[in-house]
Write a protein that holds these residues in place. Structure first.
Motif, PDB file in Angstrom:
ATOM      1  N   TRP A   1       0.846  -1.188   0.000  1.00 63.74           N
ATOM      2  CA  TRP A   1       0.000   0.000   0.000  1.00 63.74           C
ATOM      3  C   TRP A   1       0.882   1.238   0.000  1.00 63.74           C
ATOM      4  O   TRP A   1       1.739   1.410   0.870  1.00 63.74           O
ATOM      5  CB  TRP A   1      -0.929  -0.008   1.202  1.00 63.74           C
TER       6      TRP A   1
ATOM      7  N   SER B   1       0.251   4.181   0.761  1.00 62.28           N
ATOM      8  CA  SER B   1       0.078   5.016   1.955  1.00 62.28           C
ATOM      9  C   SER B   1       1.028   4.608   3.076  1.00 62.28           C
ATOM     10  O   SER B   1       1.292   5.407   3.992  1.00 62.28           O
ATOM     11  CB  SER B   1      -1.372   4.935   2.447  1.00 62.28           C
TER      12      SER B   1
ATOM     13  N   LEU C   1      -7.554   3.863  -2.172  1.00 62.86           N
ATOM     14  CA  LEU C   1      -6.159   3.644  -1.809  1.00 62.86           C
ATOM     15  C   LEU C   1      -5.450   2.849  -2.899  1.00 62.86           C
ATOM     16  O   LEU C   1      -6.008   1.908  -3.463  1.00 62.86           O
ATOM     17  CB  LEU C   1      -6.064   2.898  -0.472  1.00 62.86           C
TER      18      LEU C   1
END
Length: 274
Positions: A46, A48, A119
């Protein structure tokens, strides 16, 4: 699993149906073991989690930019995009096809860009993954015509979105378009189902064998209902979810009400390693 298999309908006698199921099972094992099949997934990263844009063991710099991922690389990174070495910057959308068709390659590896609930992540498929080399087969119950039952799809007036736990520990939305009703041993049971873009149905379910003879939950793709909602429900084609083959998939767990009280002794049960 091919579209034809997903939309399978019983058209011949029991011997023909059993032979067709064996062909389907053999093709399924080959698909699982393919170079970029589910066993090849070594990571879902991910973005993020990496605000500086550096993913462990994945070269280049990856950053989110609104509706795209911006990948920056040098010649030393060895990244190929659309068949050409990348030196500089490229904007990437989510890959929609199979992993082997991904735009980004790193040697034999394929780097697949995905987006879930806003995301962004990068998946790393490696044909040399240890899980792929350890794999033997998919353990499945031999075909039983008793587990092909008539069903009825009852659509909801409006699609419902429920939050369910996923295999990676996060909760995500699961869209449900109706319920699939069928009878086992004289008792009616129902499963909440997702309606795919092509009109076919998809269910995430558990049953009395889950975790006790079969994987903790399975998928069912019974095909597309007729105009009156009728369709054939073939539990011989109950599928192991991708997370049964690699820990890095985001498979949703069954939504409330989708744990059957009866043992479904049919379909795929577990992954077997050599």
């Amino acid at each position: 699993m091919s579209t034809d298999a997903e939309q399978h309908q019983q058209t011949g006698g029991p011997d023909e149906a059993a032979q067709e199921w064996r062909r389907w099972h053999e093709e399924r094992v080959l698909a699982v073991a393919a170079p970029y099949g589910p066993l090849a997934l070594t990571g879902t990263h991910w973005l993020s989690d990496y605000p500086e844009g550096r993913i462990p063991a994945v070269p280049g710099q990856w950053r989110e930019d609104g509706d795209a991922v911006v990948l920056t690389a040098t010649a030393e990174d060895g990244i190929v995009v659309d068949g050409k070495p990348l030196t500089g910057e490229v904007r990437l959308g989510a890959d929609s096809g199979p992993a082997d068709d991904a735009r980004v390659a790193l040697g034999d590896r394929r780097l697949v860009v995905i987006r879930r609930e806003g995301l962004w992540a990068v998946r790393d498929f490696d044909p040399d993954a240890p899980a792929r080399h350890a794999f033997s087969t998919v353990d499945a119950t031999p075909y039983d015509p008793a587990w092909v039952v008539p069903g009825t799809f009852r659509p909801y007036a409006e699609e419902r979105d429920v939050r369910v736990a996923n295999a990676d520990g996060a909760e995500r939305g699961l869209g449900l378009g109706g319920e699939l009703a069928f009878t086992v041993d004289g008792d009616e049971h129902t499963l909440q189902v997702t309606v795919e873009e092509d009109g076919s149905l998809w269910a995430v379910f558990a049953d009395a064998t889950s975790g006790n003879g079969s994987y903790r939950f399975r998928f069912l793709r019974p095909g597309t209902p007729a105009g009156d909602g009728s369709l054939s429900v073939d539990f011989n084609r109950a599928l192991l979810p991708p997370c049964a083959f690699a820990d890095h998939f985001l498979c949703p767990f069954p939504p409330p009400g989708n744990t059957l009280t009866v043992p479904v002794a049919a379909g795929e049960r577990n992954r077997l390693d050599a």
